[in-house]
Design a protein around this motif. Structure first.
Motif: not given
Length: 379
Positions: A83-94
């Motif tokens: 259940g622990n989240w990573s703090q790493f956003d490896s990809d995305g868009m705005n």
């Protein structure tokens, strides 16, 4: 121990990521990216404009850096089975039409330790695992990123561990004009920017090395070669046998250098789509060429923990920057799903598991879906 092994799997075996950029004839810009690792679930996160982002406390700074998102953003993030989240956003868009990606960059990536952040940098510093998050929240296009770097207002980037492991990464940013920029941090070269005019991005070595390596494949083309003929045991043979000889010699393994060459050739020779929807479809087809089935790649390290030696394509995202939509498919559920800024509420942060069961991938066809006809010699 099991947690550390699992996270180590993700870091060691995420070296096969790939990204391509396609521009349709109508000017629409589409970016496709694959993510490869062995275990854990990936989630799609939605952060509305106005979201507050808090960076971690640093040993030589009185206060932690905070910033507010100017834009609605979609990012992908890992969540462990506990259940622990990573703090790493490896990809995305705005919502402004900017894509940001961080790909594995082992043996070359270098970021200073967080102890080096002090003084005026305390109010403008983010870690390497949070840079995608910061860029998507702060910039509308590649020009703004370049301007911030040139004006020394771009944040200092330092190293932060995620689950006791360090992510070695480099970055690519693409906007809805089609402009692309690669950003790399190395010990030898420091911070370096590259114009990505070819529209392909993979892993180590450095981007300029990959571009130089393309010069070793001048023979690649999309037209079949005529070959030559010869006689053998009274029969005449003509070469080549079959189609596709123009691409003879194209690399077919999963090493980063090989995938870069293959992706560049396929992107160059594939028909240029007319419209945005065609570009999305074409990008999925091109990304299929980099798909990794389970068990095809195993790390050389020996381990009794089976997951430690496996790698596969966990998901593919295709970002349509011109209309603010992200399409994606996972490993088990290969059906394509879509999320768009235009139909997402702006009230709060939301998340969704990108994976589903294989059974969600297909529709059953029955007699209600098929037209009846009578077959005879005239048909």
């Amino acid at each position: 121990m099991k947690l550390l092994l699992t996270v180590a799997t993700l870091l060691v075996l995420s070296e096969q990521c790939q990204e391509i950029r396609m521009i349709a004839k109508d000017g629409s810009v589409v970016v496709g990216r694959s993510m490869e690792f062995a275990t854990e679930d990936s989630y799609l996160l939605s952060f509305p404009a106005g979201s507050q982002h808090n960076m971690p406390e640093l040993p030589n700074c009185a206060e932690s850096f905070e910033f507010e998102s100017k834009y609605h953003t979609f990012t992908t993030r890992m969540r462990l089975q506990n259940g622990n989240w990573s703090q790493f956003d490896s990809d995305g868009m705005n919502s402004a039409g900017l894509s940001a990606s961080a790909l594995h960059f082992p043996e070359f990536s270098y970021f200073p330790e967080n102890e080096t952040v002090r003084g005026e940098n305390c109010s403008n510093a983010v870690s390497q695992i949070r840079l995608v998050e910061y860029v998507l929240a702060s910039f509308a296009n590649v020009h703004e990123i370049r301007e911030a770097i040139d004006n020394n207002t771009f944040p200092m980037v330092y190293s932060e561990e995620d689950f006791n492991m360090t992510h070695p990464v480099h970055y690519q940013f693409v906007d809805n004009s089609g402009e692309g920029m690669v950003l790399e941090y190395t010990k030898e070269g420091g911070r370096r920017m590259h114009n990505n005019t070819i529209g392909v991005f993979t892993n180590s070595p450095t981007f300029d090395w990959h571009m130089e390596n393309l010069r070793n494949y001048p023979q690649l083309r999309n037209k079949n070669r005529e070959g030559f003929s010869y006689d053998f045991e009274g029969e005449k043979f003509f070469l080549p046998s079959g189609s596709g000889s123009g691409l003879a010699g194209i690399p077919g393994d999963y090493m980063s250098s090989s995938r870069f060459v293959k992706a560049a050739a396929l992107l160059r020779f594939a028909d240029k789509p007319q419209y945005r929807s065609d570009a999305v479809m074409q990008t999925f087809h091109l990304m299929n060429a980099a798909d990794i089935p389970k068990g095809v790649i195993r790390d050389h390290k020996k381990s009794d923990h089976e997951d430690y030696v496996l790698s596969d394509s966990m998901y593919v995202v295709v970002k349509s920057l011109s209309d603010g939509c992200m399409y994606y498919r996972a490993y088990h559920d290969i059906s394509v799903r879509r999320i768009c800024f235009s139909n997402m509420p702006m009230d709060e942060m939301r998340f969704k598991n990108m994976e589903r069961r294989w059974q969600n991938s297909y529709d059953d066809i029955n007699t209600d879906n098929m037209e009846a006809f009578e077959f005879n010699d005239s048909n």
